[in-house]
Write a protein that holds these residues in place. Structure first.
Motif, PDB file in Angstrom:
ATOM      1  N   HIS A 242       0.849  -1.189   0.000  1.00 61.26           N
ATOM      2  CA  HIS A 242       0.000   0.000   0.000  1.00 61.26           C
ATOM      3  C   HIS A 242       0.886   1.240   0.000  1.00 61.26           C
ATOM      4  O   HIS A 242       1.729   1.427   0.881  1.00 61.26           O
ATOM      5  CB  HIS A 242      -0.911   0.023   1.230  1.00 61.26           C
ATOM      6  CG  HIS A 242      -1.789   1.236   1.283  1.00 61.26           C
ATOM      7  ND1 HIS A 242      -1.433   2.384   1.966  1.00 61.26           N
ATOM      8  CD2 HIS A 242      -2.990   1.481   0.702  1.00 61.26           C
ATOM      9  CE1 HIS A 242      -2.385   3.296   1.808  1.00 61.26           C
ATOM     10  NE2 HIS A 242      -3.345   2.773   1.054  1.00 61.26           N
ATOM     11  N   PHE A 243       0.670   2.081  -1.001  1.00 58.18           N
ATOM     12  CA  PHE A 243       1.449   3.309  -1.132  1.00 58.18           C
ATOM     13  C   PHE A 243       0.591   4.501  -0.724  1.00 58.18           C
ATOM     14  O   PHE A 243      -0.531   4.669  -1.206  1.00 58.18           O
ATOM     15  CB  PHE A 243       1.941   3.497  -2.564  1.00 58.18           C
ATOM     16  CG  PHE A 243       3.036   2.546  -2.955  1.00 58.18           C
ATOM     17  CD1 PHE A 243       4.369   2.915  -2.841  1.00 58.18           C
ATOM     18  CD2 PHE A 243       2.731   1.272  -3.437  1.00 58.18           C
ATOM     19  CE1 PHE A 243       5.380   2.040  -3.193  1.00 58.18           C
ATOM     20  CE2 PHE A 243       3.745   0.397  -3.796  1.00 58.18           C
ATOM     21  CZ  PHE A 243       5.062   0.784  -3.673  1.00 58.18           C
ATOM     22  N   SER A 244       1.122   5.308   0.173  1.00 69.24           N
ATOM     23  CA  SER A 244       0.403   6.484   0.638  1.00 69.24           C
ATOM     24  C   SER A 244       0.308   7.520  -0.474  1.00 69.24           C
ATOM     25  O   SER A 244       1.252   7.723  -1.247  1.00 69.24           O
ATOM     26  CB  SER A 244       1.120   7.107   1.840  1.00 69.24           C
ATOM     27  OG  SER A 244       0.535   8.347   2.161  1.00 69.24           O
ATOM     28  N   GLU A 245      -0.832   8.164  -0.579  1.00 66.81           N
ATOM     29  CA  GLU A 245      -1.007   9.241  -1.547  1.00 66.81           C
ATOM     30  C   GLU A 245      -0.487  10.562  -0.984  1.00 66.81           C
ATOM     31  O   GLU A 245      -0.379  11.556  -1.697  1.00 66.81           O
ATOM     32  CB  GLU A 245      -2.493   9.384  -1.906  1.00 66.81           C
ATOM     33  CG  GLU A 245      -3.097   8.149  -2.542  1.00 66.81           C
ATOM     34  CD  GLU A 245      -2.427   7.765  -3.857  1.00 66.81           C
ATOM     35  OE1 GLU A 245      -1.979   8.671  -4.582  1.00 66.81           O
ATOM     36  OE2 GLU A 245      -2.337   6.560  -4.139  1.00 66.81           O
ATOM     37  N   ILE A 246      -0.172  10.564   0.299  1.00 64.10           N
ATOM     38  CA  ILE A 246       0.249  11.812   0.955  1.00 64.10           C
ATOM     39  C   ILE A 246       1.766  11.948   0.958  1.00 64.10           C
ATOM     40  O   ILE A 246       2.309  13.028   0.713  1.00 64.10           O
ATOM     41  CB  ILE A 246      -0.279  11.865   2.406  1.00 64.10           C
ATOM     42  CG1 ILE A 246      -1.814  11.799   2.392  1.00 64.10           C
ATOM     43  CG2 ILE A 246       0.217  13.106   3.126  1.00 64.10           C
ATOM     44  CD1 ILE A 246      -2.428  11.664   3.757  1.00 64.10           C
ATOM     45  N   LEU A 247       2.467  10.844   1.246  1.00 66.13           N
ATOM     46  CA  LEU A 247       3.920  10.902   1.374  1.00 66.13           C
ATOM     47  C   LEU A 247       4.575  11.091   0.013  1.00 66.13           C
ATOM     48  O   LEU A 247       4.482  10.239  -0.869  1.00 66.13           O
ATOM     49  CB  LEU A 247       4.444   9.623   2.032  1.00 66.13           C
ATOM     50  CG  LEU A 247       3.949   9.367   3.466  1.00 66.13           C
ATOM     51  CD1 LEU A 247       4.410   7.998   3.942  1.00 66.13           C
ATOM     52  CD2 LEU A 247       4.444  10.446   4.410  1.00 66.13           C
ATOM     53  N   LYS A 248       5.195  12.225  -0.192  1.00 65.29           N
ATOM     54  CA  LYS A 248       5.859  12.549  -1.448  1.00 65.29           C
ATOM     55  C   LYS A 248       7.379  12.408  -1.282  1.00 65.29           C
ATOM     56  O   LYS A 248       7.928  12.689  -0.232  1.00 65.29           O
ATOM     57  CB  LYS A 248       5.528  13.976  -1.884  1.00 65.29           C
ATOM     58  CG  LYS A 248       4.034  14.262  -2.033  1.00 65.29           C
ATOM     59  CD  LYS A 248       3.429  13.456  -3.172  1.00 65.29           C
ATOM     60  CE  LYS A 248       1.943  13.784  -3.345  1.00 65.29           C
ATOM     61  NZ  LYS A 248       1.313  12.965  -4.397  1.00 65.29           N
ATOM     62  N   THR A 249       8.043  11.998  -2.351  1.00 59.16           N
ATOM     63  CA  THR A 249       9.494  11.878  -2.318  1.00 59.16           C
ATOM     64  C   THR A 249      10.081  12.476  -3.591  1.00 59.16           C
ATOM     65  O   THR A 249       9.398  12.622  -4.598  1.00 59.16           O
ATOM     66  CB  THR A 249       9.930  10.405  -2.220  1.00 59.16           C
ATOM     67  OG1 THR A 249       9.363   9.686  -3.317  1.00 59.16           O
ATOM     68  CG2 THR A 249       9.479   9.786  -0.913  1.00 59.16           C
ATOM     69  N   ASP A 250      11.355  12.815  -3.525  1.00 65.42           N
ATOM     70  CA  ASP A 250      12.053  13.264  -4.725  1.00 65.42           C
ATOM     71  C   ASP A 250      12.342  12.067  -5.611  1.00 65.42           C
ATOM     72  O   ASP A 250      12.475  10.940  -5.128  1.00 65.42           O
ATOM     73  CB  ASP A 250      13.356  13.970  -4.345  1.00 65.42           C
ATOM     74  CG  ASP A 250      13.112  15.303  -3.640  1.00 65.42           C
ATOM     75  OD1 ASP A 250      12.109  15.961  -3.981  1.00 65.42           O
ATOM     76  OD2 ASP A 250      13.902  15.658  -2.756  1.00 65.42           O
ATOM     77  N   TRP A 251      12.481  12.305  -6.905  1.00 68.83           N
ATOM     78  CA  TRP A 251      12.640  11.212  -7.851  1.00 68.83           C
ATOM     79  C   TRP A 251      13.539  11.629  -9.012  1.00 68.83           C
ATOM     80  O   TRP A 251      13.915  12.795  -9.146  1.00 68.83           O
ATOM     81  CB  TRP A 251      11.270  10.785  -8.400  1.00 68.83           C
ATOM     82  CG  TRP A 251      10.522  11.925  -9.054  1.00 68.83           C
ATOM     83  CD1 TRP A 251       9.722  12.845  -8.427  1.00 68.83           C
ATOM     84  CD2 TRP A 251      10.551  12.305 -10.433  1.00 68.83           C
ATOM     85  NE1 TRP A 251       9.240  13.756  -9.323  1.00 68.83           N
ATOM     86  CE2 TRP A 251       9.729  13.456 -10.572  1.00 68.83           C
ATOM     87  CE3 TRP A 251      11.177  11.790 -11.564  1.00 68.83           C
ATOM     88  CZ2 TRP A 251       9.525  14.083 -11.797  1.00 68.83           C
ATOM     89  CZ3 TRP A 251      10.984  12.416 -12.792  1.00 68.83           C
ATOM     90  CH2 TRP A 251      10.150  13.544 -12.899  1.00 68.83           C
ATOM     91  N   LYS A 252      13.861  10.641  -9.833  1.00 68.20           N
ATOM     92  CA  LYS A 252      14.541  10.873 -11.107  1.00 68.20           C
ATOM     93  C   LYS A 252      14.089   9.791 -12.073  1.00 68.20           C
ATOM     94  O   LYS A 252      13.665   8.705 -11.654  1.00 68.20           O
ATOM     95  CB  LYS A 252      16.059  10.835 -10.946  1.00 68.20           C
ATOM     96  CG  LYS A 252      16.620   9.514 -10.442  1.00 68.20           C
ATOM     97  CD  LYS A 252      18.133   9.533 -10.349  1.00 68.20           C
ATOM     98  CE  LYS A 252      18.675   8.268  -9.677  1.00 68.20           C
ATOM     99  NZ  LYS A 252      18.775   8.399  -8.227  1.00 68.20           N
TER     100      LYS A 252
END
Length: 279
Positions: A242-252
């Motif tokens: 289950h992936f939270s829709e709230i927790l954001k992370t940086d990406w590439k």
């Protein structure tokens, strides 16, 4: 009959051993190293000559080091260990090895260094090989320093291959996510590569005489972490993550356009199609 070209693989592990087998099938003489005596029989069973070599705090040991380094092509495939150890001596080890080759005037025609796409910082954008020319775009500093030692070595032709997350065969990543809750970064693109493509890429580059280049080696398609790991867990009958829709992370997102332009055809362009031997 012309003598066989010799390839020495520093690090005959999960990636290095299949590379040794592929090189032998392609007609090369292969030398392979390990840090453990008990692995010698595995290397020799594959048809390669086995060597026990270690780097202790950056200094290389092993009575047969110079013999191992006498080759046409040196391929370095040793794990940098930076995920578990922020103080990894990997860059020092690479630097010491390059110094050793220079000190003893060991003639090596080509060097292939296995790096990682973690050398790029997560900058919320697509990254290409030249991005590391900008200091603010560098992520893993230890890998960057190791690459610098390779660039500065006396070996004339250098290939630096920045691999995405290695998977395939018995390395099925879904088991690390199965049933987990509130995972961050569900919308991040995955940057993965199947081991078969890594082996095929290296053979392709050697066959075509391509040297003095840096390449990203990564499947050109980048499904989201949520899509990829959910589908993978379903495929192996594991509890969905289950992936939270709230927790954001940086990406590439790692571009493979350069490898595409050189004419390589991917075995697995889509990570959702990867094959595995077991879960």
């Amino acid at each position: 009959m012309k003598d066989k070209k010799t390839i020495s693989i520093l690090g005959c592990g999960w990636l290095g051993l299949p590379l040794a087998e592929a090189f032998i099938q392609s007609g090369f003489r292969v030398k392979g190293s390990t840090t453990r005596e008990e692995r010698l029989s595995v290397i020799e069973a594959a048809g390669a000559e086995g060597y026990v070599l270690k780097a202790d705090g950056g200094a290389w040991t092993g009575e047969r080091l110079n013999d191992f380094l006498r080759c046409d092509i040196l391929l370095i495939a040793i794990p940098p260990g930076t995920k578990r150890n922020a103080n990894s001596t990997h860059a020092v080890e690479i630097g010491q090895l390059m110094d050793h080759i220079k000190k003893y005037s060991i003639a090596i025609k080509q060097l292939i260094y296995i790096s990682s796409t973690s050398v790029y910082k997560n900058i919320n954008s697509v990254v290409i090989e030249s991005d590391t020319a900008i200091p603010s775009n560098i992520g893993n500093q230890i890998l960057f320093q190791a690459e610098k030692h390779v660039h500065e070595s006396v070996i004339e032709r250098k290939l630096i291959l920045r691999l995405g997350g290695l998977t395939g065969y018995d390395r099925m990543l879904g088991r690390f996510f199965a049933g987990k809750q509130e995972l961050a970064g569900g919308n991040e693109p995955v940057n993965l590569v199947h081991r078969d493509d890594v082996v095929a890429c290296i053979l392709f580059l050697l066959k075509n005489g391509i040297g003095e280049q840096v390449f990203n080696i990564c499947s050109p398609q980048h499904p989201s972490r949520k899509e990829f790991y959910t589908r993978l867990c379903d495929r192996f009958n594991l509890p969905e993550p289950h992936f939270s829709e709230i927790l954001k992370t940086d990406w590439k997102e790692v571009s493979t356009e350069k490898m595409n332009q050189f004419g390589y055809k991917w075995i697995f362009p889509d990570p959702n199609d990867y094959t595995y031997t077991k879960s």
